[in-house]
Every structure is written in C-alpha cells, then in structure tokens.
Design an enzyme around this catalytic site. Structure first.
Site, PDB file in Angstrom:
ATOM      1  N   CYS A 117       0.839  -1.201   0.000  1.00  0.00           N
ATOM      2  CA  CYS A 117       0.000   0.000   0.000  1.00  0.00           C
ATOM      3  C   CYS A 117       0.873   1.249   0.000  1.00  0.00           C
ATOM      4  CB  CYS A 117      -0.918  -0.026   1.214  1.00  0.00           C
ATOM      5  SG  CYS A 117      -2.111   1.320   1.271  1.00  0.00           S
ATOM      6  N   CYS A 118       1.881   1.278   0.886  1.00  0.00           N
ATOM      7  CA  CYS A 118       2.800   2.424   0.921  1.00  0.00           C
ATOM      8  C   CYS A 118       3.549   2.556  -0.406  1.00  0.00           C
ATOM      9  CB  CYS A 118       3.809   2.263   2.051  1.00  0.00           C
ATOM     10  SG  CYS A 118       3.187   2.669   3.690  1.00  0.00           S
ATOM     11  N   CYS A 198      -1.216   8.437   7.472  1.00  0.00           N
ATOM     12  CA  CYS A 198      -2.526   8.058   6.941  1.00  0.00           C
ATOM     13  C   CYS A 198      -3.461   7.648   8.084  1.00  0.00           C
ATOM     14  CB  CYS A 198      -2.375   6.887   5.973  1.00  0.00           C
ATOM     15  SG  CYS A 198      -1.517   7.313   4.446  1.00  0.00           S
ATOM     16  N   CYS A 201      -3.501   4.011   9.552  1.00  0.00           N
ATOM     17  CA  CYS A 201      -2.230   3.539  10.107  1.00  0.00           C
ATOM     18  C   CYS A 201      -1.673   4.480  11.162  1.00  0.00           C
ATOM     19  CB  CYS A 201      -1.201   3.364   8.982  1.00  0.00           C
ATOM     20  SG  CYS A 201      -1.750   2.251   7.682  1.00  0.00           S
ATOM     21  N   CYS A 224       7.507   3.984   6.020  1.00  0.00           N
ATOM     22  CA  CYS A 224       6.646   3.717   4.850  1.00  0.00           C
ATOM     23  C   CYS A 224       7.458   3.222   3.662  1.00  0.00           C
ATOM     24  CB  CYS A 224       5.874   4.980   4.473  1.00  0.00           C
ATOM     25  SG  CYS A 224       6.888   6.330   3.859  1.00  0.00           S
TER      26      CYS A 224
HETATM   27 FE1  SF4 Z   1      -1.362   2.690   2.992  1.00  0.00          FE
HETATM   28 FE2  SF4 Z   1      -1.109   2.963   5.636  1.00  0.00          FE
HETATM   29 FE3  SF4 Z   1       1.005   3.271   3.997  1.00  0.00          FE
HETATM   30 FE4  SF4 Z   1      -0.928   5.089   4.058  1.00  0.00          FE
HETATM   31  S1  SF4 Z   1       0.516   4.561   5.740  1.00  0.00           S
HETATM   32  S2  SF4 Z   1       0.027   4.304   2.248  1.00  0.00           S
HETATM   33  S3  SF4 Z   1      -2.771   3.769   4.339  1.00  0.00           S
HETATM   34  S4  SF4 Z   1      -0.184   1.365   4.404  1.00  0.00           S
END
Ligand code: SF4
Length: 231
Positions: A117-118, A198, A201, A224
């Site tokens: 996701c990051c 985010c 998280c 991240c």
């Molecule tokens: Fe995704 Fe969490 Fe990374 Fe944001 S901090 S990009 S929601 S995994």
C-alpha cells in the site's frame, strides 16, 4: 566527477555544523539552486521546515503525498499552512489510478499488505516527483529513533543528496520554534497524536518516549519506505 557519497561527505564537512536555517539557505541558494525540493507530510512537526523554507525562498517546490488515506485535518492544514506561509509551489502527489484500481480496488490494502500500500501510494509517486531534483529536504530527526537514530544532516540517497536539517533537533527544539514564530499546530496534536500519517495507520501516542509509536501500531513496520534505500 564525485559520486553521490563523496559529494555528501564533502557537503557534510563544509556544512555539517551549520544551524538548520543556515544549512537550508546554503543548500537552496548556493549548492542546488532550482534543483532542490522539500517533502512534507503537513504533519505534527512539519510547520518548522515549511516555515524555514518560506523564509528562504517561497518558490521552493514542496512535495506533499496525498495518499487518499489522509485525515481531513491534514488536508485542511496543508491548505491553511501553505497559504499562511506564502508557499507558491506545493505539489499534491497522488497515486496512479491504474495502480490503485489494480492493487487496491477495495481500499483496504493497508490492512493486509501495508508495504504494498505504501509502495503505490507513497514510494512510487514521490520517486517520480523527485526526478529532476538533485537534492531532497526532509524532516527526519534522530530523536525519532529506529532507523533514524544515526542520521546525519547530509547523506547520499538513491543518486541524490538528502538533507536532514532537523537531524539533531529534539521535541523541545520543535516546540520552541513553534512558540517563537507562533506557528499553527495540526489540529490532531491537541487530540494526542504526536506523529500523523494516513488515517488507517495512525493512532494516538501511548505517551512513551517514541513520538512515532502510533504509526503502524502493533506491527513491525516503522517506515513507509520512502526513506529506505532501493534494493
Ligand atoms: Fe497505505 Fe497505511 Fe502506507 Fe498510508 S501509511 S500508504 S494507508 S499502508
């Protein structure tokens, strides 16, 4: 021609003892004019570097990762702070729609695969935005611990120079700077958040010494990925 590592070592020798504002001034005006950008999360401490950069050159590009998962308070802070400081080149970086549609169509990749996701929401957009810049200013601090505990004010990273003006700053330094310049705080700070990323998280701090303990709480993950050397 010097390698990035040799260049960083030379810069560190010449500027490593400078104050944060003097270091920034030298990097923006002397060493990398027109080739330097600041990345900012518009988080809990971000106003410090944003204010310093605005004092030196308000046209300095500011790269803001709008991941699509941020708190509404962060999006409002980004608008209000940029306006108040007169920053004229804040760039909102968003993940590619194709990547989100193919890898995170239901929007919960953060739950099962936060690194992936990051990667699509932060690492790829920032890597692309940094293309063409030779130097990257960011707000990491040694006091944040973990992989940040030994960072120097200047370092080589992925073919460019990374500038960490606040490397030696502690919480008191940050608070004193906010007070001195009467800078507005991110609204979530008063609600117990000491590091703000985010929404899915980020949790409130547990009042340990680690200001980032609310980030990916309960997981091994502490970064991240934008500050990890590509492999
Ligand atoms: Fe995704 Fe969490 Fe990374 Fe944001 S901090 S990009 S929601 S995994």
């Amino acid at each position: 021609m010097a390698s990035p590592s040799e260049h960083a070592a030379d810069l560190l020798r010449r500027y490593g003892g400078h104050s944060a504002i003097d270091l920034l001034d030298a990097m923006i005006h002397t060493e990398f004019p027109g080739r330097i950008a600041l990345s900012s999360s518009f988080g809990a401490d971000s106003a410090v570097l944003l204010h310093m950069v605005s004092r030196i050159d308000r046209k300095t590009p500011v790269l803001f990762l709008d991941t699509g998962k941020l708190f509404g308070e962060t999006l409002r802070y980004r608008i209000e702070l940029a306006r108040q400081l007169g920053l004229t080149d804040v760039r909102d970086l968003r993940p590619a729609a194709e990547s989100v549609n193919s890898s995170d169509a239901d929007g919960v990749l953060w739950r099962d695969a936060p690194d992936a996701c990051c990667h699509i929401r932060k690492v790829v957009p920032l890597t692309e935005a940094l293309d063409g810049f030779d130097a990257w200013i960011n707000g990491r601090k040694r006091a944040q611990g973990g992989l940040r505990a030994d960072i120097a004010p200047l370092e080589a990273f992925d073919g460019r120079i990374k500038i960490n003006p606040l490397a030696h700053w502690g919480l008191r330094d940050i608070a004193a700077y906010f007070d001195r310049y009467d800078l507005p705080r991110h609204r979530l700070v008063a609600d117990g958040y000491t590091s703000i990323g985010c929404m899915p998280c980020t949790a409130r701090s547990t009042e340990s010494d680690d200001a980032r303990d609310g980030r990916w709480a309960g997981r091994d993950k502490t970064e991240c990925g934008i500050h990890l050397q590509p492999v």
